[in-house]
Design a protein around this motif. Structure first.
Motif: not given
Length: 424
Positions: A282-286, A302-324
């Protein structure tokens, strides 16, 4: 109001970049052309500027005949939608003349604190970015009861977007709550594990269980937007990419660390080869770049998650793809390990075994809480545990590559991790 178009002819790349990024100016070639612009406030512009090989997002003003990056964030948030620009306000913005304070840290983009209450992150380049979609998914999941109401991120407040020729909305800026006094994991977690290793009465386990629970809620929120499946062809490409990164690490890393890496390459390849034995997952947005540096802790705990810009090692368009989902989980497990290595490296006179023995206990607390969170939501199948070990190996290869290209001393971290994972 002076049009930024003609003024660009007299501007330099340094005029258009945030102060922290001006070292990049030499690599940005003109001429500069105005792709689009939104007039904001009195004399301000939100400009999209084309260069020879990229497109920049530049909030600024015309000054002495040049277009110059300058603070116009508050004015932009108070502007109406116009043309291809969309100002999506989830809450009323701070006062129109709100003060704007730059966040002076090393980052790819530019973040400012607005009126002491919002953090606004301006993207540097116009490119696909998953942050707005991910944050909207979490907000919707809270509102619809898909996940518990306890917040996972600083509350999203606004998105500034621009529609490209294909009709896609690209993120120019995101605004979320500012958390005064918050620290990221490279501060709070390092301090916590150091205190634990020095024998102080520090709870160095339950924070990581909380982060595991948060990761489960994040993935359940993303899964509510849809679950796809990667087939054998997709997994073939994941496998090939992982092998390529191992080969890059073997080629780039020299010295004793390179010798130890070469000694283990057979075991590393066999670990990565487990990816080609799978036919479906299965793959989802991550999150895409999930590590302790992305976990803020507020002064209230309180703990909070930040920075949802995706993996810096991927091309920008590939960061939109769903992944495991295992990609995020492996990233956090690796990060927990890295924290202990940093503590031992930076703390003179410390018995290293205390931090090293902490690693599996903190990892287990994180993973157990994550599994429980998925089970409670009826989504235990989101995590394909067969992927965790291969992704851990791939992550350490990426750490080696990063160290060679950007931070040479960091190589001690992946070296220590892989040496312990694959003893000879």
């Amino acid at each position: 109001m002076a049009d930024p178009g003609p003024a660009l002819a007299h501007s330099s790349a340094a005029n258009l970049l945030p102060r922290r990024q001006r070292a990049l100016a030499a690599a940005i070639q003109g001429p500069f052309r105005l792709v689009d612009a939104l007039a904001v406030g009195s004399g301000g512009w939100l400009a999209i500027v084309g260069t020879a090989d990229q497109t920049l997002i530049v909030p600024g003003r015309v000054t002495d005949g040049c277009f110059v990056r300058s603070p116009v964030t508050s004015a932009a948030l108070h502007s109406p939608d116009a043309g291809r620009f969309r100002i999506d306000l989830l809450s009323p913005p701070p006062a129109r003349a709100a003060p704007e304070q730059p966040i002076d840290v090393d980052q790819t983009n530019e973040s400012v604190i607005l009126a002491g209450s919002w953090v606004v992150k301006w993207q540097l380049n116009l490119a696909p970015n998953p942050a707005a979609r991910r944050l909207r998914s979490i907000t919707t999941a809270h509102e619809t009861g898909v996940i518990p109401p306890q917040r996972l991120t600083p509350t999203p407040r606004a998105f500034i977007e621009w529609q490209d020729d294909s009709g896609d909305w690209l993120t120019l800026a995101t605004a979320v709550d500012y958390i005064p006094g918050a620290e990221d994991g490279w501060d709070w977690a390092v301090r916590l594990v150091r205190e634990h290793s020095q024998g102080q009465m520090a709870d160095a386990i339950s924070p990581f269980a909380r982060i595991g629970q948060m990761a489960a809620h994040m993935h359940v929120a993303f899964a509510a937007e849809g679950i796809d499946f990667a087939g054998s062809n997709d997994l073939f490409h994941i496998h090939r990419a992982a092998l390529a990164e191992l080969d890059d690490a073997l080629r780039l890393v020299d010295g004793p660390e390179g010798h130890r890496l070469h000694q283990r390459q057979g075991e590393l390849r066999r670990e990565l080869d487990a990816l080609q034995e799978l036919d479906r997952t299965p793959v989802i947005d991550i999150h895409g770049d999930f590590h302790l540096g992305q976990i803020l802790r507020s002064p209230s705990g309180e703990y909070l998650i930040v920075d949802f810009d995706g993996s810096p090692v991927l091309a920008p368009a590939d960061r939109l793809h769903r992944a495991p989902a295992a990609r995020d989980i492996a990233g956090m497990l690796a990060s927990i390990d890295h924290i202990a290595r940093v503590v031992n490296y930076r703390t003179a006179g410390l018995d290293p075994t205390r931090a090293l023995s902490w690693i599996p206990r903190a990892q287990a607390a994180f993973l157990d809480a994550y599994r429980s969170g998925l089970d409670e939501a009826g989504q235990h199948d989101l995590l394909d545990e067969r992927l965790i070990r291969p992704f851990l190996v791939q992550q350490e290869c990426r750490e080696f590559i990063y160290s060679v290209r950007h931070l040479p001393h960091w190589r001690y971290v992946p070296d220590a991790v892989l040496t312990d994972m694959f003893p000879i």
